[in-house]
Design an enzyme around this catalytic site. Sequence first.
Site, short mmCIF file in Angstrom:
data_model
loop_
_atom_site.label_atom_id
_atom_site.label_comp_id
_atom_site.label_asym_id
_atom_site.label_seq_id
_atom_site.Cartn_x
_atom_site.Cartn_y
_atom_site.Cartn_z
N ALA A 8 0.81 -1.30 -0.09
CA ALA A 8 0.11 0.10 0.01
C ALA A 8 0.78 1.21 0.04
CB ALA A 8 -0.91 0.02 1.18
N GLY A 10 2.23 2.67 -3.02
CA GLY A 10 1.86 3.30 -4.24
C GLY A 10 1.25 4.59 -4.20
N THR A 79 5.57 -2.72 -7.49
CA THR A 79 5.24 -3.76 -6.42
C THR A 79 6.48 -4.54 -5.92
OG1 THR A 79 4.79 -5.13 -8.32
CG2 THR A 79 2.93 -3.78 -7.20
N ASN A 168 -3.48 -11.96 -13.63
CA ASN A 168 -2.99 -11.89 -12.47
C ASN A 168 -3.71 -11.10 -11.41
OD1 ASN A 168 -1.30 -12.12 -9.99
ND2 ASN A 168 -0.11 -10.19 -10.99
N ARG A 330 -30.94 12.72 15.69
CA ARG A 330 -29.47 13.14 15.66
C ARG A 330 -28.68 12.55 16.77
NH1 ARG A 330 -29.74 19.29 16.17
NH2 ARG A 330 -27.41 19.10 16.23
N HIS A 360 -45.67 15.67 16.01
CA HIS A 360 -45.73 16.69 14.73
C HIS A 360 -44.66 17.73 15.07
CE1 HIS A 360 -49.88 15.07 14.47
NE2 HIS A 360 -49.80 15.73 15.46
N TYR A 363 -39.01 20.04 18.09
CA TYR A 363 -37.53 20.17 18.44
C TYR A 363 -37.39 19.96 19.79
CZ TYR A 363 -32.71 21.17 19.13
OH TYR A 363 -31.63 21.01 19.44
N ALA A 420 -51.38 25.61 25.55
CA ALA A 420 -50.73 25.67 24.12
C ALA A 420 -50.44 27.11 24.01
CB ALA A 420 -51.94 25.57 23.00
N ARG A 437 -49.04 33.06 28.66
CA ARG A 437 -49.32 33.45 27.43
C ARG A 437 -50.22 34.92 27.65
NH1 ARG A 437 -53.00 28.58 25.60
NH2 ARG A 437 -54.82 29.32 26.42
C1 UD1 Z 1 -0.63 -5.07 -10.28
C2 UD1 Z 1 0.07 -6.34 -10.97
C3 UD1 Z 1 -0.79 -7.00 -12.18
C4 UD1 Z 1 -2.03 -7.32 -11.69
C5 UD1 Z 1 -2.71 -6.26 -10.87
C6 UD1 Z 1 -4.09 -6.78 -10.43
C7 UD1 Z 1 2.66 -5.82 -10.74
C8 UD1 Z 1 3.76 -5.22 -11.40
N1 UD1 Z 1 1.27 -5.81 -11.40
O1 UD1 Z 1 -0.87 -4.17 -11.44
O2 UD1 Z 1 0.15 -7.93 -12.80
O3 UD1 Z 1 -2.87 -7.80 -12.80
O4 UD1 Z 1 -2.15 -5.76 -9.87
O5 UD1 Z 1 -4.75 -5.64 -9.55
O6 UD1 Z 1 2.49 -6.12 -9.64
N2 UD1 Z 1 2.49 -0.36 -4.77
C9 UD1 Z 1 3.56 -0.15 -3.60
N3 UD1 Z 1 4.86 0.41 -4.31
C10 UD1 Z 1 4.88 0.83 -5.48
C11 UD1 Z 1 3.70 0.60 -6.52
C12 UD1 Z 1 2.70 0.07 -5.90
O7 UD1 Z 1 3.44 -0.47 -2.56
O8 UD1 Z 1 5.97 1.53 -5.64
C13 UD1 Z 1 1.22 -0.92 -4.12
C14 UD1 Z 1 0.03 0.04 -4.56
O9 UD1 Z 1 -0.28 0.81 -3.33
C15 UD1 Z 1 -1.02 -0.84 -4.68
C16 UD1 Z 1 -0.44 -2.38 -5.08
O10 UD1 Z 1 1.00 -2.17 -4.78
O11 UD1 Z 1 -1.76 -1.33 -3.40
C17 UD1 Z 1 -0.37 -2.65 -6.54
O12 UD1 Z 1 -0.04 -1.49 -7.31
P1 UD1 Z 1 -0.81 -0.93 -8.73
O13 UD1 Z 1 0.33 0.08 -9.29
O14 UD1 Z 1 -2.15 -0.93 -8.29
O15 UD1 Z 1 -0.47 -2.32 -9.66
P2 UD1 Z 1 -1.40 -2.65 -10.98
O16 UD1 Z 1 -1.07 -1.73 -12.08
O17 UD1 Z 1 -2.77 -2.69 -10.70
#
Ligand code: UD1
Length: 456
Positions: A8, A10, A79, A168, A330, A360, A363, A420, A437
Amino acid sequence: MDYAIVLAAGEGTRMKSARHKVLHELCGRPLIDYSIDLALAAGAEKPIVVIGDKAEQITAHLGERAAYARQDFQMGYGTGAAARAAEGLLNDESGLCFLTAGDAPLFGLESLLALRKAVEGGAAAAALLAEMSEPFGYGRAVMEGETLIDIVEEAAASEEQKAIKLVNVSLYCVKTALLKAALQRLKPHPPKNELYLTDLVPILTEMGHEVRAAFCAEEDALGVNDRVQLARAQKVMQRRILEAQMRAGVTIIDPSNTYIDFGVTIGADSVIHPGCLLQRGTKIGPNCTILQNCRIEGSILEEGVRVESSTLREAHVGANTTVGPNAHLRPGAQIGPNCRIGDFVEIKNSRIGAGTKISHLTYVGDADLGEGINLGCGVVFSNYDGKAHLRSRVGDRAFIGCNVNLIAPVTVGEEAYIAAGSTITQDVEPGALAIARERQRNIPGWVEKRKKEGKL
Ligand code: UD1
Ligand code: CA
C-alpha cells in the site's frame, strides 16, 4: 511462522485524490480493511503493511492492527520494490508468505486456501489468476500446462499476449526463503525503472522451481485503480452483502436500490424498502420495517421498529417505536419503546421514555423526557442561550400543548399540563397547569370604527 504482506505504498495516481487509494471505501469500509481481514485469515499474526505515499494516513487508520515497512522510493518504485521493503521483517524463513495488494478487496478465503494448498503440495509459489472478459491493464498469465511461467504487464505485452484473458489478481503465496532469494534478483523495467513483483514468477522458474496457479471468479479479481473500478467493485461487494442479508432472513424489496454497509446487522423478518442507506455501525433488530428513503447511520433499532423517510444518526430506538415520515434523530437521541416520533420532529442528545408521543413539528434538544408524555404540535425546547447548551426535564405523563417553548433549563413535573402557546421559563410543579401567554381580548365593532375614521 507465516507472514502476510499488504502492499500500500503506491501513489494511486489514477484515483486523483488527496486520500490514499486504499482508504477509499467499499460499502462504508476502507479498501485496506478487507485486505487486512484476509491477511489475518491467511494465518499471519500481524499483517505487514508496506507504506510510502501518504503513509501517515494509513498508520493513523490502522494503528496497532498492522506492522509497517516503509518503502524508500530512492531504492525503486513498483510492487517488487514494495515487497523488498518488507523483507527485513521476514526473520523466520521456515514458513509461507502471502502477498497481496491493498487495492484488491474482493477475493475470498477459499482463494487463500487454494494457494496454500498449491504451495504445501510442493510448488515454490502460487499466484491467483482469473479469466477476465476485459483484461486491459492487468498482468497476463502465461501458462505451460498447469505451471505458471510468466506474468506479463500490459505495457510489456506483445499483441499476442494482450489477447490472453487469464490475468494476475495480485495475491501470491510464496515459500518465505525462496521469496527472499527471488526478490534479490528483480531487475528494473524501463521506462520508469519499476521493479515488478510479478517477475517472481519467471525468476523462480529460472531458479528451477515450480509456480502454480489457483483460480477465482472474474468478479473476485477486480482491482481498484480508479473511481470507475471503485464503483464496479462497490457493486459486487454490495450485491454480496445484500444476498447475505436476504439469506439470513431479511426481505429486501429492491436490491438494486438498497445500500447496506459492511458490518450492518439486521434481524430476521425485517423488511427494507427501496432507497434506504443503512450505514456503518447500524444494528437493526428483528421484525423491523424500514420504509422508503431512510438513511440510518451508527444507530441501534430494537425489535419491531418502523421508520419511514427519515434520517437517523447515532440514535437508539426502542422496540415497536415508529419514526417518521421525515423525522431526524441526531446523535444521542435515545428513544424508548412504544414511542411515536412523527413527521418533522428533530431530536438530539435527549432521552425519551417509553410510550411518549411526539407526533408533529417538534424540536427536542438536550432534554430528558419521562414516560407516557404527549407533546403537541410545534413544541420547541430552546436549549441554547447563545453560549451553552442547557438541559430541560419533563416528568412522566405530562401533557404539553401545541406551540409551547420550553426555555432551558426548566423542569416540568409529572402529570403537569402546559397550555398551548405558552413560553415556559420557570419550573412547573407536578400536577399543575401552566399558562404563560397573553390573555385574549376581543374588541367588538373595531373594524367598523376604523373604517369610519378612514384608517381601513
Ligand atoms: C498489479 C500487478 C498486475 C495485476 C494487478 C491486479 C504488478 C507489477 N502488477 O498491477 O499484474 O494484474 O496488480 O490488480 O505487480 N505499490 C506499492 N509500491 C509501489 C507501487 C505499488 O506499494 O511502488 C502498491 C500499491 O499501493 C497497490 C499495489 O501495490 O496497493 C498494486 O500496485 P498498482 O500500481 O495498483 O499495480 P497494478 O498496475 O494494478
Ligand atoms: Ca492495482
